[in-house]
Design a protein around this motif. Structure first.
Motif, PDB file in Angstrom:
ATOM      1  N   ALA A   1       0.822  -1.223   0.000  1.00  0.00           N
ATOM      2  CA  ALA A   1       0.000   0.000   0.000  1.00  0.00           C
ATOM      3  C   ALA A   1       0.854   1.272   0.000  1.00  0.00           C
TER       4      ALA A   1
ATOM      5  N   GLY B   1      -0.867   4.665   0.623  1.00  0.00           N
ATOM      6  CA  GLY B   1      -1.635   4.875   1.846  1.00  0.00           C
ATOM      7  C   GLY B   1      -3.111   5.079   1.548  1.00  0.00           C
ATOM      8  N   GLU B   2      -3.676   6.143   2.093  1.00  0.00           N
ATOM      9  CA  GLU B   2      -5.099   6.444   1.932  1.00  0.00           C
ATOM     10  C   GLU B   2      -5.403   7.284   0.690  1.00  0.00           C
ATOM     11  N   ARG B   3      -4.391   7.649  -0.073  1.00  0.00           N
ATOM     12  CA  ARG B   3      -4.619   8.472  -1.267  1.00  0.00           C
ATOM     13  C   ARG B   3      -5.452   7.697  -2.282  1.00  0.00           C
ATOM     14  N   THR B   4      -6.234   8.417  -3.063  1.00  0.00           N
ATOM     15  CA  THR B   4      -7.033   7.774  -4.098  1.00  0.00           C
ATOM     16  C   THR B   4      -6.688   8.380  -5.455  1.00  0.00           C
TER      17      THR B   4
END
Length: 189
Positions: free
Chosen positions: A97, A100-103
């Motif tokens: 990952a 991370g939380e990036r889209t």
């Protein structure tokens, strides 16, 4: 990395550089024919940007890259470049990952640039000043031989300059895919 062949079938993804789907010689069916003609098994294509999946017992990845590239050049006139990653390598990469939380979206591209195994590691030169506001280099994964970047497309025009910087850093034997494409390639493997 070991050379030669082993009895176990390994699933690979060939990430081809310089593929233009508008060129009839660069379409999936023609690319698949080259791979099948080389004796690979379970050959498939993913999207239209030069992602071919296949099975082989061969373990010498640089030799595979060279053999495939020679065939692509001689049979279809494609001189762009071939980079190979195994299913296991791509699985580790996706599982790590790196974004991370990036889209990934229209305004913000998550990109993975794959480099040859003999390329230098992490980028050794800073981004040019004009790219710093629109490109964020997240890091380099040595196992995947890949550079991760986030491109802010809302400001426009940064991708060609970013690609030129990557080529200055690693040479022309690189290819970039969006994070979504990497995930789709892995799913097809």
């Amino acid at each position: 990395m070991a050379t030669g062949t082993v009895g176990r079938m390994i699933r690979y993804a060939a990430l081809l550089r310089g593929i233009m789907p508008t060129n009839p010689n660069m379409r999936g069916e023609k690319l698949r024919e080259v791979f099948t003609g080389l004796g690979f098994e379970s050959v498939g294509s993913v999207l239209t940007s030069g992602n071919i999946v296949f099975g082989s017992t061969e373990t010498d990845v640089p030799a595979l890259e060279s053999r495939i590239q020679k065939a692509l050049t001689s049979e279809l006139g494609i001189a762009g470049g071939t980079l190979i990653r195994s299913r296991d390598e791509l699985r580790e990469l996706v599982d790590s990952a790196p974004f991370g939380e990036r889209t990934h979206g229209r305004g913000s591209y998550l990109t993975v640039t794959f480099v040859k195994s003999d390329a230098p590691g992490a980028p050794s030169r800073p981004l040019p000043a004009e790219l710093a506001p629109v490109i964020e280099i997240l890091g380099y994964d040595a196992a995947a031989r890949a550079v991760f970047a986030v491109i802010d497309n809302s400001k426009g025009g940064s991708t060609p300059s970013h690609m030129a910087w990557l080529e200055r850093m690693y040479g022309k034997d690189i290819t970039t895919r969006t994070w979504l494409t990497v995930q789709k390639v892995l799913a097809k493997l």
